[in-house]
Write an enzyme that holds these catalytic residues in place. Structure first.
Site, short mmCIF file in Angstrom:
data_model
loop_
_atom_site.label_atom_id
_atom_site.label_comp_id
_atom_site.label_asym_id
_atom_site.label_seq_id
_atom_site.Cartn_x
_atom_site.Cartn_y
_atom_site.Cartn_z
N GLU A 111 -45.87 17.76 17.50
CA GLU A 111 -44.93 17.30 18.55
C GLU A 111 -44.21 18.46 19.25
O GLU A 111 -43.49 18.24 20.21
CB GLU A 111 -43.90 16.34 17.93
CG GLU A 111 -43.02 16.92 16.84
CD GLU A 111 -43.58 16.79 15.42
OE1 GLU A 111 -44.82 16.64 15.30
OE2 GLU A 111 -42.81 16.83 14.45
N CYS A 151 -30.26 30.94 5.79
CA CYS A 151 -31.36 31.69 6.38
C CYS A 151 -31.38 33.16 5.96
O CYS A 151 -32.43 33.79 5.91
CB CYS A 151 -31.30 31.62 7.90
SG CYS A 151 -31.32 29.92 8.49
N GLU A 203 -43.37 24.98 11.31
CA GLU A 203 -42.65 24.15 12.27
C GLU A 203 -43.24 24.30 13.67
O GLU A 203 -43.46 23.33 14.39
CB GLU A 203 -41.17 24.54 12.30
CG GLU A 203 -40.33 23.68 13.24
CD GLU A 203 -38.90 24.20 13.38
OE1 GLU A 203 -38.73 25.43 13.54
OE2 GLU A 203 -37.96 23.40 13.31
N GLU A 216 -26.02 18.67 18.94
CA GLU A 216 -25.79 18.05 17.64
C GLU A 216 -24.35 17.55 17.51
O GLU A 216 -24.08 16.48 16.96
CB GLU A 216 -26.12 19.06 16.53
CG GLU A 216 -26.47 18.41 15.19
CD GLU A 216 -27.13 19.40 14.25
OE1 GLU A 216 -28.37 19.53 14.30
OE2 GLU A 216 -26.42 20.08 13.48
N GLU A 271 -24.14 14.50 19.36
CA GLU A 271 -24.81 13.44 18.60
C GLU A 271 -23.90 12.90 17.51
O GLU A 271 -23.79 11.68 17.30
CB GLU A 271 -26.11 14.01 17.99
CG GLU A 271 -26.98 12.95 17.33
CD GLU A 271 -28.25 13.55 16.72
OE1 GLU A 271 -28.37 14.80 16.69
OE2 GLU A 271 -29.09 12.77 16.25
N CYS A 307 -31.82 22.04 11.38
CA CYS A 307 -32.29 23.38 11.78
C CYS A 307 -33.34 23.94 10.85
O CYS A 307 -34.09 24.84 11.22
CB CYS A 307 -31.14 24.38 11.80
SG CYS A 307 -29.66 23.73 12.49
N LYS A 320 -40.88 28.28 9.39
CA LYS A 320 -40.83 28.28 10.86
C LYS A 320 -42.23 28.40 11.45
O LYS A 320 -42.51 27.90 12.54
CB LYS A 320 -39.96 29.42 11.36
CG LYS A 320 -38.47 29.21 11.12
CD LYS A 320 -37.85 28.26 12.11
CE LYS A 320 -36.39 27.98 11.76
NZ LYS A 320 -35.85 26.86 12.54
N SER A 379 -30.34 14.60 12.20
CA SER A 379 -30.16 14.84 13.63
C SER A 379 -31.52 14.95 14.30
O SER A 379 -32.44 15.56 13.76
CB SER A 379 -29.36 16.13 13.82
OG SER A 379 -29.53 16.61 15.13
#
Lengths: 588, 589
Positions: free
Chosen positions: B371, B519, B366, B278, B281, B304, B363, B324
Site C-alpha cells: 500500500e 529508535c 515497511e 496524529e 486524529e 510510527c 523500515k 493511528s
C-alpha cells in the site's frame, strides 16, 4: 565405560572403533547448547573416524587427549563433562591399538573396514593374502598360489605344518559354520610344488656390495635374509648351532616338521644368494664390535630366547632335572637324549607338549604334563594337546612343583601343590592360587621344566650395550625393528620372548624393510602393495555349503618313531575346501 | 555484599553479582560471546571460563554468582588454554571469510580470537550446513556464520516476545532459525532487527542495499533525495569511532551531499507533519467520544514503528482499529516528496528516487508494503540502515570525523525539536502533547523544559496524566479532562501494556516503540547497543531538541506552508490519500 553400563569386550573388539561408537552416541544426546560438547565431541569423533579409516595423523592421540580433557573441564553439563571419558580411558589402557591404527594402518581386532582387507589376512602377522592363495589353489594355479604366499612369507612348507593359524580363528566363515582349514589347504598347496619358483628380485649392484649380516638362522633370521635378498642384498647368516633352523630344528620335533622339508625350504633361501655359516656364535666366535670391524653396515639380531628360565626351587640341580629346550635341542641335534621311566613335564606351552611327546617316543614309561592352571588356559596349541593325550601323555592340571625330592643323589619325586584359580591377571587368565595344605608327592626320575625361555644378553652383547625392554628382551622400534644402536635391528623371540614362527617371520620382514631404508634411504617395497588376484568370484552367488574337513592324521598305532603325524588331503577334499572361502577380500 | 578474591585482588560486590561482572568491576577484561548484560546469561559459549578454587571444573563466570570468600583466577594457564580451545572450536565451525564479511572490524568473535592470541585452528573439521535466508526485505541470516550464542533467541523471545527463531535439532546439527526451517518471511518475524543488533558475528544482518543507492546516484535521469531519521544523528558517529551520544547532524549532511545526493532532507519534517495529523486524529476521536457520544476506538496507539505495526497485525489484530492511521514519518516523506515536492521542481514521481536512512531494519520492510505507493510508484525506493550509511561514507573515502557541518536543504528539511525526540522512547508522546496541549489550551505544555519526564527513560512501561485546564472555546468539552497516556518500548513491554489495557486500564493515547529505548536502539544502529549506549544517545537527542529555536511541530514553517499550499488541513482529503494508511490482520504462525 560410558554411562555406567557394563560391556564385555574381547580381542575382537576394536578399542578405537568402540571409542568412536561412544562418541557417535553422544552426537545424538548432546543438546548443542555449549561449545565444547557441541563442537568438541564432534571434532573428537572426526579424529576417531579418520583413525578408523586409516587416515590418522601423527599427533591425533595427543589431540584426542588434549581436546577430551578440555571438554571435561569446560562443558556445561554432566553429559559433556563425561562424554570424552570412554575415549580417554580407551587411550589410557589400549594406546598401542590407537598407535597401530595410525602408524601401521592395522586394526588388530579386524573391525575397521578400511584397514582390513580380509579378517584372515589381517590376523596373519605376516599379512599373507589368504583369500588370494586359497582361490588360486581352487583354480589349480598352485605355482601362482605359492608365489603369492611367498610374497609375504617364504616358509610356506614349514608354516603349513607348524603354524598356529591365527587366520583360521578370525575366518568369517565361522559365523556360518566352521572356519576354513587354511593351514591344511596350505599343506596341500606346498605338496604340489615341483621345483622352486624363485620370487622377483631387485637387481641392484650397490646393494650386492654392501655387507649385511643376520645373526641366527631361525624363522626370523631366515625371513629377514630372504627379504633382504629380494631387495638386492647378499646377506650372511651366522648360526650358533651346527644346523640352521633355530627352534624349527632344535625344538620342534620331526614328527611335526620333517627335517627334509625344513632343509629344502632353507635351501630355497640359500639359492637367493644368502650364505649361512653355522657354528658361529655371537659372543663366543664374534661380537657386534668385531662385525663392525669386519665392515658390516647393518645387522639383524635374531638370536632367539635359547635359555630355559628354570624352576628356581630346592633340588632343581639334581641329575634328572632338565630344561625342555635343552632336552629337545639335545635330541634334535644329536639324535639321542636320555629319558627316565617316570617323566614329569612342568609347563603348559608348546615346548612342554613337544618335550612330552618326544620323551614318549624315546621310550619313557610314563609322561605326565603338570600345569598350574587348567586345560582352557594352556598356551599350547589345542591340536597338539589332543594328539599328545591320544598318544598316551597324561595331564595333571592345577598343580605346581614346590620341591624336588632326591634319593641317592638322584631325582626321586616331585612335591606338588594343588592350585585354585583366583583373580584375573594381566594376561587375561585367572591366576593360580596355591593351597599349602594339599601337597602330595609325584614319583619322577626325570623332570623336564618348560616354564619359560630367556635371552642371554650378557653372554652375547659383550662390549656393546643394547637397550632391553621391561621383559628383558631387546628393545626395538615396532615399525622397523631398529634397536638402540641405529645399525642394529632385531626381531623374533629375542625381542618378543618365546612366540610363534609366523610372528618371527613377520618380524624378519619388518626388519629387512627397516634395514633397506636405513642403508639405501628407500621405502618402496614391491610386495607390500596389495593386489587383487584375478581368480573368478561371483559376489551374487550363495555361499557354497559344506562342512570343514578334519585333519588327516596317521593312526596312533603307527606313530612309533618320529615319522610325520599329519598327512595331506586328497585333491577332491582340498578343492572343495577352497570353495568354502567367502572371499572377504573381494571389492567391486 | 560478598567479598571475594579475583587474581589476588579482593573486592566486594553486590549480592547476586556474577563472577564475570565482579571481575569486570575488578578491572579484568573477560572475553565472552553469549553473555549480554541484562539480556542473557546462559553460559553456553564457555569463553568466559574462570578457575574457582575448590571447583572440579572451570566455571563459566557469567552464570556463576560471586560468593563470600571465593578465590578466583582469570589468568591461569589452565584458563587461557581452555578459553583458547573453546574459541578454536567455535572458529572451526564458523565460516571465516573475515575479509569480505560485513562485520570485519566490529566482530566480537574476531576480537576475542585476536585477544586470545589464536594463530591456528588445531581442531579443524566439517562445518555445519549452510543456509542463507534472504526471504525478508529487511534481514539476511547466514547459519554458516552463526556461533549459536543464542543472544538473538533471547532478544526475540524474551525482550520482544515474538519468538520467531529458536534452537532446533541436537548436537552438532543444532541450528538457530524459524520453526521447521521455514524462512523468516513465513513466520511471525516482525523484522525489527533486534536479533541483528545483538549478533556478535555476521550471522544476522540487514539486507545490504547500498549498491542500489550508488546506482541511483550515478543515474543522471534520477533526482535522488535522501531523508535521515532523527535517531541517525546521535549514532552515526559511532561508525567512525566517535563515542556514543555524539551529535553529528551537520557532518552527516555534509557527508550525504559529498556522496552525491541531489537534496539532503530530513525525516524530522514529516515527523512534525505526523504530529499535526496524529494530534488532530486524537482530538477528533476524543471529540467523537465525548461530544457525539460515538463508540470510537480508544486509546489511540501511535503508528510510527513498523515492527510494532506488524506485531499488532500478527498478535493483536483486534486492536488494529485503535492504531493511528497515520503513516510513519518515513512513508509520509516518500509520499510528499514524490507529489508535492515533485510538482514544485517539475518532475514526475518516477524521476524522483527517495532514499531513507533509518536506525531500523523494519523500515526496509515497511517501504515494501504494497500500500506504500500513494504517489503512483514506490514512495520510498531504498531504505538504508545507519550501519549501511556508515559503510557507504567509508567507501566514498570521506573523512567523516573531520567534516564541516552542513545544513539540510529546503523545503523538506526544516524541523522542530519535537521531531528530534521521535528517536527516543516517550518522544512521540511528548511531541504530541506539546502540540495538542497548546492547540487545546492555547498555552504551552506545563512541564519543565517541555519534557514529559514521566514517559522518558528506560523503564519498560511508563505513564503520565495531563489535566486540561483553561481550554479554548473550540475544545471546551475537554475542560477538566485528565488525559492519560502510556508509553512502552520493546515489544515485550508493549504486550504487558496491551494486556493491562485489555484488563480495563484506561488511557487516551499510547506510544509503542518496537525497540528498547526507541529508535535510538533500533536494529539498524551501530553495534553493540547496550543500556549505557542507549542513555548516551537519548541524552544527545534531548540536547538536539533543546538547541532548536522551534520546539513544537505546529510551529514548523515548512509544515505550515505545505498545509497552506497543498494539503489544506490535517485529516483533509489529500492527507487522507497521501499520509494515512490501513492495516491487515495476519495469522499468528
Amino acid at each position: 565405560m560410558g554411562s555406567g553400563g557394563l560391556i564385555v569386550m574381547d580381542e575382537d573388539t576394536c578399542m578405537v572403533d568402540i571409542s568412536r561408537f561412544f562418541l557417535e552416541f553422544v552426537q545424538d544426546e548432546s543438546c548443542g547448547k555449549c561449545t565444547p560438547c557441541r563442537v568438541g565431541t564432534r571434532r573428537m569423533l572426526e579424529i576417531l573416524d579418520r583413525i578408523c579409516e586409516g587416515r590418522g595423523q601423527e599427533g591425533d592421540i595427543e589431540r584426542l587427549i588434549d581436546l577430551g580433557s578440555t571438554i571435561k573441564d569446560t562443558a556445561l553439563c554432566g553429559l559433556g563433562q563425561t562424554a570424552p571419558n570412554p575415549v580417554l580411558s580407551a587411550i589410557r589402557h589400549f594406546r598401542e591399538e590407537f598407535v597401530e591404527h595410525i602408524r601401521d594402518h592395522k586394526c588388530r581386532a579386524g573391525v575397521c573396514p578400511e584397514l582390513v582387507r580380509a579378517p584372515c589376512q589381517n590376523a596373519c602377522p605376516a599379512g599373507v593374502d589368504v583369500p588370494g592363495f586359497v582361490s588360486l589353489i581352487g583354480e589349480k594355479r598352485f605355482d601362482e598360489a605359492l608365489a603369492l604366499h611367498r610374497e609375504r612369507n617364504p616358509l610356506a612348507a614349514i608354516c603349513s605344518r607348524v603354524c598356529f593359524h591365527p587366520c583360521e580363528s578370525k575366518c568369517r566363515r565361522s559365523t556360518l559354520d566352521d572356519p576354513l582349514s587354511i593351514r591344511s589347504l596350505k599343506r596341500y598347496m606346498v605338496e604340489q610344488e615341483k621345483a622352486f619358483n624363485l620370487p622377483a628380485m631387485i637387481k641392484d649392484g650397490a646393494n650386492v656390495r654392501r655387507k649385511v649380516a643376520v645373526v641366527g638362522a631361525g624363522p626370523a633370521g631366515l625371513s629377514c635374509a630372504y627379504f633382504l635378498a629380494r631387495l638386492g642384498y647378499r646377506p650372511t647368516i651366522f648360526e650358533a648351532a651346527s644346523e640352521p633352523g633355530g627352534m624349527l630344528v632344535q625344538a620342534i620335533p620331526a614328527y611335526r616338521l620333517p627335517r627334509d622339508i625344513l632343509r629344502r625350504e632353507i635351501g630355497m633361501i640359500e639359492k637367493l644368494g644368502v650364505q649361512i655359516r653355522t657354528n658361529k656364535m655371537l659372543g663366543r666366535d664374534f661380537t657386534l664390535s668385531s662385525m663392525k670391524e669386519m665392515g658390516y653396515e647393518s645387522v639383524f639380531l635374531a638370536v632367539g630366547a635359547p635359555k630355559g628360565t628354570g624352576l628356581g626351587m630346592k633340588g632343581d640341580d639334581a641329575p634328572g632335572v632338565t630344561e625342555a629346550i635343552d632336552f629337545l635341542r639335545q635330541y634334535n641335534l644329536t639324535g639321542k637324549a636320555p629319558v627316565g621311566k617316570n617323566v614329569v613335564v612342568v609347563g603348559g606351552g608348546n615346548a612342554a607338549i613337544d618335550a612330552a611327546r618326544t620323551a614318549l617316543r624315546l621310550g619313557a614309561g610314563s609322561v605326565t604334563v603338570a600345569y598350574r592352571r587348567t586345560r582352557a588356559e594352556m598356551p599350547a596349541y589345542r591340536e597338539e594337546v589332543e594328539e599328545a593325550e591320544r598318544e598316551g601323555v597324561k595331564f595333571q592340571f592345577l598343580v605346581a612343583p614346590v620341591e624336588l625330592a632326591q634319593e641317592k643323589g638322584k631325582l626321586a619325586a616331585v612335591q606338588m601343590r594343588r592350585m585354585g584359580l583366583g583373580d584375573f591377571d594381566r594376561s587375561g587368565r585367572r591366576k593360580p592360587v596355591a593351597d599349602p595344605q594339599s601337597d602330595f608327592m609325584m614319583p619322577a626320575d626325570q623332570l623336564i621344566a618348560a616354564v619359560g625361555q630367556a635371552l642371554q644378553p650378557n653372554e652375547i652383547f659383550n662390549g656393546v650395550t643394547l637397550k632391553l625392554n621391561d621383559r628383558e628382551f631387546i628393545a626395538v622400534n615396532p615399525v622397523n625393528g631398529q634397536a638402540s644402536e641405529e645399525w642394529v635391528f632385531a626381531g623374533g623371540d629375542a625381542v618378543s620372548g618365546p612366540s610363534s614362527v609366523i610372528e618371527a617371520i613377520a618380524a624378519g620382514e619388518k626388519a629387512a624393510v627397516g634395514m633397506h631404508a636405513f642403508l639405501s634411504g628407500k621405502g618402496e617395497i614391491p610386495w607390500r602393495t596389495p593386489r587383487m588376484v584375478d581368480t573368478f568370484f561371483d559376489p551374487d552367488a550363495d555361499p557354497v555349503m559344506g562342512a570343514r574337513p578334519g585333519l588327516k592324521l596317521i593312526p596312533v598305532s603307527r606313530r612309533k618313531g618320529f615319522a610325520e603325524v599329519e598327512t595331506t588331503w586328497s585333491a577332491a577334499v582340498a578343492m572343495a575346501e577352497t570353495k568354502r572361502c567367502l572371499r572377504c577380500d573381494y571389492r567391486e | 555484599m560478598p567479598s571475594l578474591t579475583i587474581d589476588n585482588k579482593t573486592i566486594s560486590v553486590a549480592d547476586g553479582t556474577s563472577l564475570l561482572e565482579a571481575a569486570r568491576q575488578a578491572g579484568v577484561q573477560v572475553p565472552s560471546l553469549c553473555y549480554l548484560k541484562k539480556v542473557q546469561a546462559i553460559g553456553s559459549c564457555r569463553v568466559c571460563l574462570m578457575e574457582v578454587e575448590g571447583a572440579k571444573t572451570l566455571m563459566a563466570s557469567c552464570v556463576t554468582p560471586a560468593f563470600e570468600g571465593m578465590k578466583v583466577r582469570t589468568n591461569s594457564s589452565r584458563v587461557r588454554a581452555a578459553r583458547k580451545t573453546v574459541v578454536e572450536l567455535i572458529l572451526s565451525d564458523h565460516e571465516g571469510d573475515c575479509q569480505t564479511c560485513n562485520r570485519n572490524g566490529d566482530c566480537e568473535l574476531q576480537a576475542v580470537a585476536r585477544d586470545l592470541g589464536i594463530r591456528e585452528i588445531t581442531y579443524a573439521g566439517s562445518k555445519s550446513v549452510r543456509r542463507r535466508d534472504t526471504s525478508t526485505p529487511a534481514l539476511v541470516r547466514d547459519t554458516a556464520k552463526c556461533i549459536l550464542c543464542r543472544r538473538c533467541v533471547t532478544v526475540c523471545g524474551q525482550t520482544q516476545g515474538v519468538a520467531a527463531i529458536f534452537p532446533q535439532k541436537r548436537g552438532f546439527q543444532s541450528v538457530i532459525g524459524p520453526a521447521f526451517t521455514s524462512d523468516l518471511a513465513d513466520v511471525v518475524c516482525v523484522q525489527c532487527g533486534q536479533c541483528a543488533a545483538v549478533c556478535p558475528v555476521g550471522a544476522i544482518g540487514e539486507n545490504d542495499e547500498t549498491a542500489k543507492v550508488w546506482a541511483a546516484i550515478d543515474d543522471p535521469k534520477k533526482t535522488v533525495l535522501v531523508q535521515t531519521a532523527p535517531a541517525i544523528r546521535a549514532a552515526l558517529g559511532e561508525c567512525f569511532g566517535m563515542p556514543p551520544g555524539t551529535l553529528v547532524t551537520g557532518k552527516m549532511v555534509t557527508a550525504l551531499r559529498q556522496m552525491g545526493f541531489d537534496k539532503v532532507f530530513d525525516t524530522n519534517f514529516t515527523a512534525d507533519l505526523t504530529i499535526m495529523e496524529e494530534g488532530t486524529e486524537l482530538l477528533t476521536r476524543l471529540k467523537k467520544a465525548l461530544v457525539d457520544g460515538q463508540q470510537v476506538p480508544l486509546p489511540l496507539f501511535t503508528s510510527c514503528s513498523p515492527g510494532w505495526i506488524r506485531y499488532a497485525e500478527h498478535f493483536y489484530p483486534d486492536i488494529l482499529p485503535n492504531i493511528s492511521t497515520c503513516k510513519s514519518p518515513q512513508q509520509m516523506f516518500g509520499a510528499v516528496a514524490k507529489t508535492y515536492y515533485a510538482e514544485k521542481i517539475g518532475k514526475k514521481p518516477e524521476e524522483i528516487f527517495v532514499v531513507s536512512v533509518m536506525p531500523c531494519t523494519a523500515k526496509k520492510y515497511e517501504s515494501q508494503r504494497p500500500e506504500m505507493n500513494s504517489s503512483g510508484v514506490r514512495d520510498v525506493d531504498v531504505v538504508l540502515t545507519t550501519r549501511e550509511l556508515g559503510r557507504m561514507i567509508r567507501e566514498a573515502g570521506i573523512d567523516f570525523v573531520g567534516l564541516p557541518d552542513g545544513k539540510m536543504d529546503s523545503i523538506l528539511g526544516a524541523s522542530s525539536g519535537a521531531a528530534d525526540i521521535f528517536a527516543n522512547t516517550g518522544g512521540v508522546m511528548e511531541a504530541a502533547l506539546r502540540t495538542v496541549y497548546e492547540i487545546v489550551t492555547g498555552r504551552q505544555l506545563p512541564f519543565e523544559n517541555l519534557h514529559v519526564a514521566p514517559v522518558a527513560g528506560l523503564a519498560g512501561v511508563k505513564e503520565a496524566a495531563v489535566k486540561i485546564e483553561g481550554a479554548v472555546r473550540e475544545w471546551s468539552f475537554l475542560e477538566g479532562v485528565t488525559v492519560k497516556v502510556a508509553v512502552a518500548h520493546g515489544l515485550g513491554n508493549a504486550r504487558l501494556l496491551i494486556e493491562r489495557i485489555k484488563g480495563g486500564e484506561q488511557y487516551h493515547f499510547v506510544e509503542v516503540m518496537t525497540c528498547p529505548g526507541g529508535c535510538i536502539g533500533g536494529g539498524g544502529q551501530p553495534r553493540l547497543t547496550t543500556d549505557e549506549v542507549r542513555l548516551a544517545r537519548i541524552a544527545a537527542i534531548y540536547k538536539e531538541d533543546e538547541g532548536k529555536p522551534i520546539r513544537k511541530s505546529h510551529n514548523n514553517p515548512e509544515v505550515t506552508a505545505i498545509y497552506q499550499e497543498y494539503l489544506k488541513k490535517p485529516l483533509g482529503e489529500k492527507s487522507h490519500h497521501l499520509l494515512h494508511t490501513k492495516y491487515t490482520a495476519r495469522e499468528r504462525v
